[in-house]
Structure formats: structure tokens, C-alpha cells
Scaffold this active site. Sequence first.
Site, PDB file in Angstrom:
ATOM      1  N   GLU A   1      39.180  33.661  39.133  1.00 59.25           N
ATOM      2  CA  GLU A   1      40.538  33.339  39.502  1.00 59.25           C
ATOM      3  C   GLU A   1      41.265  33.565  40.539  1.00 59.25           C
ATOM      4  OE1 GLU A   1      41.921  36.807  36.811  1.00 59.25           O
ATOM      5  OE2 GLU A   1      39.923  35.414  37.194  1.00 59.25           O
TER       6      GLU A   1
ATOM      7  N   CYS B   1      36.244  40.331  32.565  1.00 57.53           N
ATOM      8  CA  CYS B   1      37.759  41.576  32.949  1.00 57.53           C
ATOM      9  C   CYS B   1      37.657  41.958  30.869  1.00 57.53           C
ATOM     10  CB  CYS B   1      38.857  41.965  33.398  1.00 57.53           C
ATOM     11  SG  CYS B   1      39.848  43.203  34.015  1.00 57.53           S
TER      12      CYS B   1
ATOM     13  N   HIS C   1      37.298  38.952  38.986  1.00 56.60           N
ATOM     14  CA  HIS C   1      38.047  38.371  38.635  1.00 56.60           C
ATOM     15  C   HIS C   1      37.853  36.898  39.728  1.00 56.60           C
ATOM     16  CE1 HIS C   1      40.695  39.991  36.408  1.00 56.60           C
ATOM     17  NE2 HIS C   1      40.584  41.589  36.870  1.00 56.60           N
TER      18      HIS C   1
END
Length: 234
Positions: A202, A87, A200
Site C-alpha cells: 500500500e 506486516c 507494504h
Amino acid sequence: MKAAVVVFPGSNCDKDTFYVLKYVMGFDCYYVFHKDHFYEKEFDLIVLPGGFSYGDYLRAGAIARFSPVMRSVSKAAENGVLIVGICNGFQILTEAGLLPGVLMKNKDLRFHCHDVYLRVDNNKTPFTLAYSEGEVIKMNIAHGEGNYYFDHCKEIEDKIVLRYCDRNGNITEDSNPNGSVLNIAGIVSKNGNVFGLMPHPERCSEKLLGSDNGKKIFESVALYLERRKDHAFA
């Protein structure tokens, strides 16, 4: 395997990324701050996490690219170290010239925070080895400037890694949340060791969170590093 998470003023996904690398994946993980310097081969993996570095003033990533730590990141990239920009990290990498193109404001000028479907168009990178080519995965996005653009798309066709798609893997205008050219969600550098993506991973690395589709990115890195290590000692 040793990993670094780079923290800028305004980063807000650094702890999530650190947690996944250290406690889910088992990397030897460290925080590196914006004023720090490090030896270019000190880490096997460097991650620039999401957030709003320096408040996104001027434009996303434009100020962070001048942080002292980016000199070390650039040298590491030149030496083949694996680098991931997530990002805002992707935005910083384009601003720093480590990846081609630019991330502009979303086409509808709105901030998008929701799940998207992605198609893995290239599973031959160090970051996608654990995926199948054409595999459809689901990840979360959260950005206002994710509209990827590059003037000469034919030059990067083989560097496109992830593309926004529908649940069946079709690349459509309706499945493109931000207006990115060719529905691009993630690309790699010319040498293949620098990877930027707007979704994302994660946030999608444990089933507890609803999806672990993003975990394969980090598993791919671990697999690549193991293979490289074995090859070095062969």
C-alpha cells in the site's frame, strides 16, 4: 468488488490501505472493526493491515488473533475468500493458524524501515498474477518482528511467493533484512487464498510515492476476481 480493511486497536496502516483499495483500485471498500462480525462471503477481499495491534504485547499479533472479528476472518478463509495480511496482518494470520510458521524478532534485534528488493517466486497465486515469475520489485518494510521461521521448509516450498533479494534478483544473506529462513518475505496458505507478506504494497502503489511496484498485488486480486466471476457465469 467488495473489500474490507480490518482495524484493530493499534493498527496504523488501515487508512493507507483503505485509500489504495478505494481510490486507486476502485474497490467498494469498508472498515471492519475488531469487535465486529460479518457473513463469511460478504467480502471478496479482506485485508489485515500493518501496525502494532494491541501494542504488540506478548508478541506481535498474539492478542489480535483472539479478537471477535477473527472468527469471521477464519470462516471467510475456509470459504475461499481472498485474505491479505500486511506486516502486522501477516503476524496475526500466523498466530491465528491461517498461515504456517511464525514471525520472530529481527535477527539484529533492530527495527527496519527502508526499501528492499523482492523476487516474485510464484506468480500463479491470486495475488501475483500481474507479475512475471522471477520479476524483481522494490517495496518498503517497517518492522521489528519480521524474521519468518518454519520448521519444515520443504512443506511450503511451493507456497513461497516473495523472497528478499538484491537488485539483480540474487537471493543472498546480505539482502535479507531480518534473518527470515530462505529469505522469505511472503507466503500463501495451502489452499492459496490467504497471503501474508512483511513488505507494504500500500506504500508502493502510486508513482508519486517513488514506486508503484506494490499496486500489482491489488491488480492481481482484481484480475483474479474478474476471471472467477466470468468463469462462474460461463
